[in-house]
Design an enzyme around this catalytic site. Structure first.
Site, PDB file in Angstrom:
ATOM      1  N   GLU A   1      -0.805  10.310  -0.422  1.00  0.00           N
ATOM      2  CA  GLU A   1       0.282  11.264  -0.695  1.00  0.00           C
ATOM      3  C   GLU A   1       1.016  10.937  -2.007  1.00  0.00           C
ATOM      4  O   GLU A   1       1.479  11.837  -2.687  1.00  0.00           O
ATOM      5  CB  GLU A   1       1.279  11.187   0.451  1.00  0.00           C
ATOM      6  CG  GLU A   1       1.631  12.421   1.243  1.00  0.00           C
ATOM      7  CD  GLU A   1       1.167  13.781   0.783  1.00  0.00           C
ATOM      8  OE1 GLU A   1       1.900  14.409  -0.011  1.00  0.00           O
ATOM      9  OE2 GLU A   1       0.112  14.254   1.228  1.00  0.00           O
TER      10      GLU A   1
ATOM     11  N   HIS B   1      -0.256   9.724  -4.812  1.00  0.00           N
ATOM     12  CA  HIS B   1      -1.027  10.318  -5.918  1.00  0.00           C
ATOM     13  C   HIS B   1      -0.869  11.844  -5.912  1.00  0.00           C
ATOM     14  O   HIS B   1      -0.730  12.458  -6.971  1.00  0.00           O
ATOM     15  CB  HIS B   1      -2.524  10.004  -5.768  1.00  0.00           C
ATOM     16  CG  HIS B   1      -2.868   8.556  -5.846  1.00  0.00           C
ATOM     17  ND1 HIS B   1      -3.306   7.830  -4.766  1.00  0.00           N
ATOM     18  CD2 HIS B   1      -2.856   7.693  -6.897  1.00  0.00           C
ATOM     19  CE1 HIS B   1      -3.551   6.587  -5.143  1.00  0.00           C
ATOM     20  NE2 HIS B   1      -3.289   6.474  -6.421  1.00  0.00           N
TER      21      HIS B   1
ATOM     22  N   LYS C   1       6.307   3.591  -8.426  1.00  0.00           N
ATOM     23  CA  LYS C   1       5.881   2.456  -7.586  1.00  0.00           C
ATOM     24  C   LYS C   1       5.470   1.272  -8.479  1.00  0.00           C
ATOM     25  O   LYS C   1       5.749   0.123  -8.171  1.00  0.00           O
ATOM     26  CB  LYS C   1       4.720   2.927  -6.703  1.00  0.00           C
ATOM     27  CG  LYS C   1       3.844   1.849  -6.119  1.00  0.00           C
ATOM     28  CD  LYS C   1       4.456   1.292  -4.880  1.00  0.00           C
ATOM     29  CE  LYS C   1       3.723   0.172  -4.201  1.00  0.00           C
ATOM     30  NZ  LYS C   1       2.510  -0.324  -4.732  1.00  0.00           N
ATOM     31  N   ASP C   2       4.780   1.575  -9.581  1.00  0.00           N
ATOM     32  CA  ASP C   2       4.411   0.537 -10.556  1.00  0.00           C
ATOM     33  C   ASP C   2       5.394   0.627 -11.719  1.00  0.00           C
ATOM     34  O   ASP C   2       5.053   1.085 -12.821  1.00  0.00           O
ATOM     35  CB  ASP C   2       2.974   0.747 -11.035  1.00  0.00           C
ATOM     36  CG  ASP C   2       1.983   0.563  -9.904  1.00  0.00           C
ATOM     37  OD1 ASP C   2       1.896  -0.547  -9.372  1.00  0.00           O
ATOM     38  OD2 ASP C   2       1.309   1.545  -9.534  1.00  0.00           O
TER      39      ASP C   2
ATOM     40  N   GLN D   1       4.529  -1.097 -15.022  1.00  0.00           N
ATOM     41  CA  GLN D   1       3.420  -0.375 -15.661  1.00  0.00           C
ATOM     42  C   GLN D   1       3.953   0.871 -16.384  1.00  0.00           C
ATOM     43  O   GLN D   1       3.551   1.168 -17.517  1.00  0.00           O
ATOM     44  CB  GLN D   1       2.383   0.018 -14.610  1.00  0.00           C
ATOM     45  CG  GLN D   1       1.332   0.993 -15.122  1.00  0.00           C
ATOM     46  CD  GLN D   1       0.231   1.252 -14.117  1.00  0.00           C
ATOM     47  OE1 GLN D   1      -0.661   0.449 -13.960  1.00  0.00           O
ATOM     48  NE2 GLN D   1       0.281   2.388 -13.437  1.00  0.00           N
TER      49      GLN D   1
ATOM     50  N   SER E   1       0.425   2.885  -0.908  1.00  0.00           N
ATOM     51  CA  SER E   1      -0.446   2.183  -1.850  1.00  0.00           C
ATOM     52  C   SER E   1      -1.858   2.218  -1.276  1.00  0.00           C
ATOM     53  O   SER E   1      -2.037   2.113  -0.057  1.00  0.00           O
ATOM     54  CB  SER E   1       0.027   0.728  -1.979  1.00  0.00           C
ATOM     55  OG  SER E   1      -1.002  -0.062  -2.515  1.00  0.00           O
TER      56      SER E   1
HETATM   57  O1  PAF Z   1      -1.793   2.749 -11.539  1.00  0.00           O
HETATM   58  C1  PAF Z   1      -3.046   2.745 -11.502  1.00  0.00           C
HETATM   59  O2  PAF Z   1      -3.666   3.236 -10.559  1.00  0.00           O
HETATM   60  C2  PAF Z   1      -3.823   2.104 -12.642  1.00  0.00           C
HETATM   61  O3  PAF Z   1      -3.179   0.968 -13.121  1.00  0.00           O
HETATM   62  C3  PAF Z   1      -4.121   3.088 -13.788  1.00  0.00           C
HETATM   63  C4  PAF Z   1      -2.851   3.553 -14.471  1.00  0.00           C
HETATM   64  C5  PAF Z   1      -4.897   4.273 -13.262  1.00  0.00           C
HETATM   65  C6  PAF Z   1      -4.980   2.390 -14.851  1.00  0.00           C
HETATM   66  O4  PAF Z   1      -6.194   1.957 -14.333  1.00  0.00           O
END
Ligand code: PAF
Length: 283
Positions: A35, A37, A149-150, A153, A185
């Site tokens: 969900e 994504h 969540k990340d 990143q 996750s």
């Molecule tokens: O967040 C993720 O799933 C990964 O780190 C990503 C951004 C697709 C890069 O592989």
């Protein structure tokens, strides 16, 4: 919906789509969609005309001791989910196409990648920024969507985009949680029953910290030590870090100043699983 595995074919379709005047939105993923994504795909759909979801388990962001081989994969299930969301293209290249045997070029964001996750996964962000830069050059998006969540990143990618002048708008979608608060996750499938049940303490400890700060507590060490106790009381977790950082610069904070956005993040291990979560707080 089209499934494309060839880099050249993807680039040609992206060019054609741009020439027709459509706005391309990309949602990079490693598949095994949930969900969380899907909420990013929906955000991309609201902000663009043509949505590409990339599905690629990127080997360069996993250290040799990490779970690259075990990472859950189910392309057919992912395709069905993308189809239901009316994604236009799923781009799912082979590893050998993304990284040929002669691959020598990496993208590296400095400083902010060596703290938090970077302390425990020193080569991780270099892999992320390299693959995301490649995916941007292949899918040629106007916007790209990542999850809160990340959180680190998201900051690292925004920095890369700014520093390298990628002409792409980065959108960050909120963390999607299970009804008991656990952040969604793909790795949650690794959790055994007992681990899954106790994992709710992570969000509870973050909410505790948020409430303390909103109630005027400024002593971060004090809040952190209660969070540690809450998590360790469950007896099944070890803590990699609990950290309070400036939400923009990632500078470490020891005092919660009013009007400053604070990123409270944590990473813990239970059994073979490593879980991360975070919350953003501003008083
Ligand atoms: O967040 C993720 O799933 C990964 O780190 C990503 C951004 C697709 C890069 O592989």
């Amino acid at each position: 919906m089209q499934l494309i595995t060839s880099i050249t074919e993807m680039q040609q379709l992206a060019d054609k789509t741009r020439n027709l005047g459509y706005k391309i939105g990309v949602v990079p993923t490693m598949g095994y969609l949930h969900e969380g994504h899907l909420s990013l795909i929906r955000l991309a759909k609201q902000n663009s005309d043509f949505v590409i979801t990339t599905i690629f388990v990127n080997p360069t962001q996993f250290a040799p001791n990490e779970d690259f081989e075990q990472y859950p994969r189910d392309l057919n299930r992912d395709l069905a989910m993308c189809q239901a969301e009316e994604v236009d293209v799923v781009f799912a290249p082979e590893t050998s196409a993304m990284y040929n045997s002669n691959f020598l070029t990496y993208v590296n964001v400095e400083k902010i990648t060596s703290k938090l996750e970077g302390k425990f996964r020193p080569t991780h962000f270099r892999g992320v920024t390299t693959v995301v830069a490649k995916l941007f050059n292949i899918t040629k998006p106007h916007i790209a969507v990542f999850g809160q969540k990340d959180a680190q990143q998201a900051l690292v990618i925004k920095k890369m985009v700014k520093d390298l002048n990628f002409d792409i708008q980065i959108l960050i979608g909120p963390t999607v949680r299970e009804t008991d608060g656990l952040a969604m996750s793909s790795r949650n499938v690794y959790l055994k029953n007992d681990e899954r049940k106790n994992a709710t303490i992570l969000y509870q400890s973050l909410k505790f910290a948020e409430t303390e700060i909103l109630n005027g507590e400024t002593d971060i060490e004090k809040i952190k030590s209660t969070m540690e106790k809450m998590i360790l009381e469950k007896k099944i977790f070890t803590i990699d870090y609990i950290s309070f950082n400036d939400a923009e610069t990632l500078d470490d904070l020891s005092i919660a100043h009013p009007n400053k956005s604070i990123l409270i993040s944590l990473a813990v291990r239970t059994g073979t699983v490593r879980l991360i979560d975070n919350i953003m707080v501003k008083r």
